[in-house]
Design an enzyme around this catalytic site. Structure first.
Site, PDB file in Angstrom:
ATOM      1  N   CYS A  46       0.812  -1.215   0.000  1.00 41.54           N
ATOM      2  CA  CYS A  46       0.000   0.000   0.000  1.00 41.54           C
ATOM      3  C   CYS A  46       0.844   1.262   0.000  1.00 41.54           C
ATOM      4  CB  CYS A  46      -0.932   0.010   1.207  1.00 41.54           C
ATOM      5  SG  CYS A  46      -0.064   0.061   2.797  1.00 41.54           S
ATOM      6  N   ARG A  48       4.521   1.125  -0.856  1.00 39.23           N
ATOM      7  CA  ARG A  48       5.869   0.848  -1.348  1.00 39.23           C
ATOM      8  C   ARG A  48       5.811   0.081  -2.663  1.00 39.23           C
ATOM      9  NH1 ARG A  48      10.452   0.903   1.025  1.00 39.23           N
ATOM     10  NH2 ARG A  48       9.437   1.113   3.052  1.00 39.23           N
ATOM     11  N   SER A 101      10.117   2.733   6.108  1.00 38.14           N
ATOM     12  CA  SER A 101       8.653   2.738   6.126  1.00 38.14           C
ATOM     13  C   SER A 101       8.155   4.131   6.497  1.00 38.14           C
ATOM     14  CB  SER A 101       8.126   1.724   7.136  1.00 38.14           C
ATOM     15  OG  SER A 101       8.495   0.410   6.762  1.00 38.14           O
ATOM     16  N   GLU A 107       5.171  -2.929  11.394  1.00 34.12           N
ATOM     17  CA  GLU A 107       5.289  -4.369  11.583  1.00 34.12           C
ATOM     18  C   GLU A 107       5.152  -5.200  10.309  1.00 34.12           C
ATOM     19  OE1 GLU A 107       2.024  -4.748  14.192  1.00 34.12           O
ATOM     20  OE2 GLU A 107       3.057  -3.969  15.946  1.00 34.12           O
ATOM     21  N   GLN A 112       5.684  -8.756   4.264  1.00 28.75           N
ATOM     22  CA  GLN A 112       5.434  -8.425   2.866  1.00 28.75           C
ATOM     23  C   GLN A 112       6.641  -8.774   1.991  1.00 28.75           C
ATOM     24  OE1 GLN A 112       4.519  -4.333   3.645  1.00 28.75           O
ATOM     25  NE2 GLN A 112       2.319  -4.688   3.807  1.00 28.75           N
ATOM     26  N   TYR A 178      -9.466  -7.781   3.443  1.00 26.71           N
ATOM     27  CA  TYR A 178      -9.024  -8.577   4.591  1.00 26.71           C
ATOM     28  C   TYR A 178      -7.664  -9.214   4.308  1.00 26.71           C
ATOM     29  CZ  TYR A 178      -9.672 -11.386   8.834  1.00 26.71           C
ATOM     30  OH  TYR A 178      -9.550 -11.934  10.086  1.00 26.71           O
ATOM     31  N   ILE A 181      -3.359  -5.856   6.337  1.00 28.00           N
ATOM     32  CA  ILE A 181      -3.799  -4.671   7.084  1.00 28.00           C
ATOM     33  C   ILE A 181      -5.226  -4.854   7.578  1.00 28.00           C
ATOM     34  CG2 ILE A 181      -4.256  -2.198   6.927  1.00 28.00           C
ATOM     35  CD1 ILE A 181      -1.975  -2.016   4.908  1.00 28.00           C
ATOM     36  N   GLY A 182      -6.101  -5.373   6.727  1.00 30.77           N
ATOM     37  CA  GLY A 182      -7.479  -5.602   7.134  1.00 30.77           C
ATOM     38  C   GLY A 182      -7.576  -6.559   8.306  1.00 30.77           C
TER      39      GLY A 182
END
Length: 400
Positions: A46, A48, A101, A107, A112, A178, A181-182
């Site tokens: 989201c 990077r 970041s 975290e 990722q 979901y 992050i979701g």
């Protein structure tokens, strides 16, 4: 040659949105890159977009070909930075540790990076230097987080938005998407004791871990029926189009919306409603919590971990040309050992064990000593004995 490209810092969200790689496009993108690269890994989250690759082409050609494969507008090349070899390796290790970041020390980045690497591994897109680099970097990230104890100061975009919403007395929520992050957003919301969470996903059957009477799972076609029932929306999908448009929102409803997606999930026009507050990923990054200074101090105090793992990778990189010779030496050694073990087994019933062991051990030593003598004689006859002597001397001094 290991290379990487990434997005320059401080870019507007609208530009970053044009330089992403959707998960649905990643396979085709990697396939296209392997036409001119030996290896490739694409990290696209989201906040990077970074592409690591192994290629002998120069930076200009590499960047142009990558833009062509990804169908990115070449006018946006000016927003890209490029790194080679040790600089690229150092950057990756700093990335997995959270130094680059937007929310310092967040975290999700380690997971990722692991996911991006594993995808390329499954696709056969890493097999050499890039594979080793990512293995080192992931190990570095794990050790860094353990030693720096970042987990004592939990931080992520999900935790920040939930804390922000709770301070504003939000009671009911809609989480759209979901993924990583979701999932965290729902986890934090339930731990705060919220009254209702609507989770919107494309395939409701895939959600099997949410067994809580406060949670209602629905697909996208039903979300607009429930938007008016929530105080806050957290949207974090990887969709290439808007998930929430102005007409989806009730003008008179007080609503807090967090858009954590790149490209954006929420049409900016929704903010024209006076009772709607819309916060995008850049705004959320600025909120951060009061622990940012503590995280930075802990992280800076653990930079030696990055230096250590970078040194290990660079040592491997320098020695990799002789690895086939080392492998062959080990093969010969195993054969010599096996031959003598087989001899011992075959003759142990008819020979004295001690005497047999002494003979076989001496023959093992003689095998290598005699070979060294042969090589030294050959070097003497060729006039290159000085360098050979130094090597033989080092080997046999180590063996004493």
């Amino acid at each position: 040659m290991i290379q990487m490209i990434g997005l320059k810092k401080g870019l507007d969200l609208s530009i970053r949105g044009q330089l992403t790689v959707a998960k649905s496009q990643r396979g085709e993108a990697i396939k296209g890159m392997l036409e001119f690269c030996q290896e490739a890994v694409i990290i696209s989250t989201c906040n990077r977009t970074e592409i690591y690759f192994n290629s002998q082409e120069d930076s200009t050609n590499s960047i142009n070909r990558i833009f062509s494969v990804l169908k990115w507008d070449e006018a946006l090349i000016k927003y890209i930075f490029h790194l080679n070899e040790s600089d690229a390796a150092r950057h990756l290790m700093e990335v997995v540790c959270g130094f680059h970041s937007s929310i310092l020390g967040e975290e999700q980045i380690l997971g990722q990076v692991k996911e991006a690497y594993n995808y390329s591994l499954e696709e056969g897109a890493v097999s050499g230097a890039l594979q080793r680099l990512f293995q080192n970097a992931i190990t570095c990230g794990k050790e860094f987080r353990t030693k720096a104890k970042i987990y004592d100061i939990p931080v992520s975009s999900a935790s920040i938005v939930v804390n922000y919403a709770m301070k504003r007395q939000c009671k009911s929520f809609m989480v759209i998407g979901y993924g990583d992050i979701g999932y965290l957003a729902v986890k934090y919301l339930l731990s705060h004791g919220v009254s209702k969470v609507y989770v919107v996903v494309r395939n409701t059957k895939k959600i099997t871990d949410l067994v809580d009477n406060r949670v209602k799972i629905m697909d996208f076609k039903d979300k607009n029926r429930f938007i008016h029932k929530v105080d806050c929306i957290i949207s974090c999908t990887s969709a290439p189009h808007y998930i929430i448009k102005k007409e989806d929102i009730c003008e008179d409803k007080k609503l807090l919306i967090f858009d954590l997606a790149v490209p954006r999930d929420v049409e900016a026009a929704v903010e024209e409603y006076s009772k709607v507050q819309l916060l995008d990923i850049d705004t959320i990054s600025k909120i951060d919590d009061e622990n940012k200074k503590l995280r930075k101090e802990r992280m800076e105090g653990c930079r030696e971990i990055i230096k250590k793992h970078l040194a290990e990778y660079e040592e491997w990189s320098k020695l990799r040309d002789i690895l086939p010779y080392i492998k062959e030496m080990k093969r010969v050694s195993e054969k010599v050992s096996k031959d003598r073990i087989d001899t011992f087994i075959n003759k142990s019933e008819t020979k004295d064990h001690r005497e047999l062991a002494e003979v076989l051990i001496k023959s093992t030593s003689d095998f290598y000593v005699n070979r060294a003598i042969e090589v030294l004689k050959e070097a003497k006859l060729e006039g290159s004995e000085e360098q050979c002597l130094k090597i033989v001397e080092k080997i046999f001094k180590l063996m004493t």
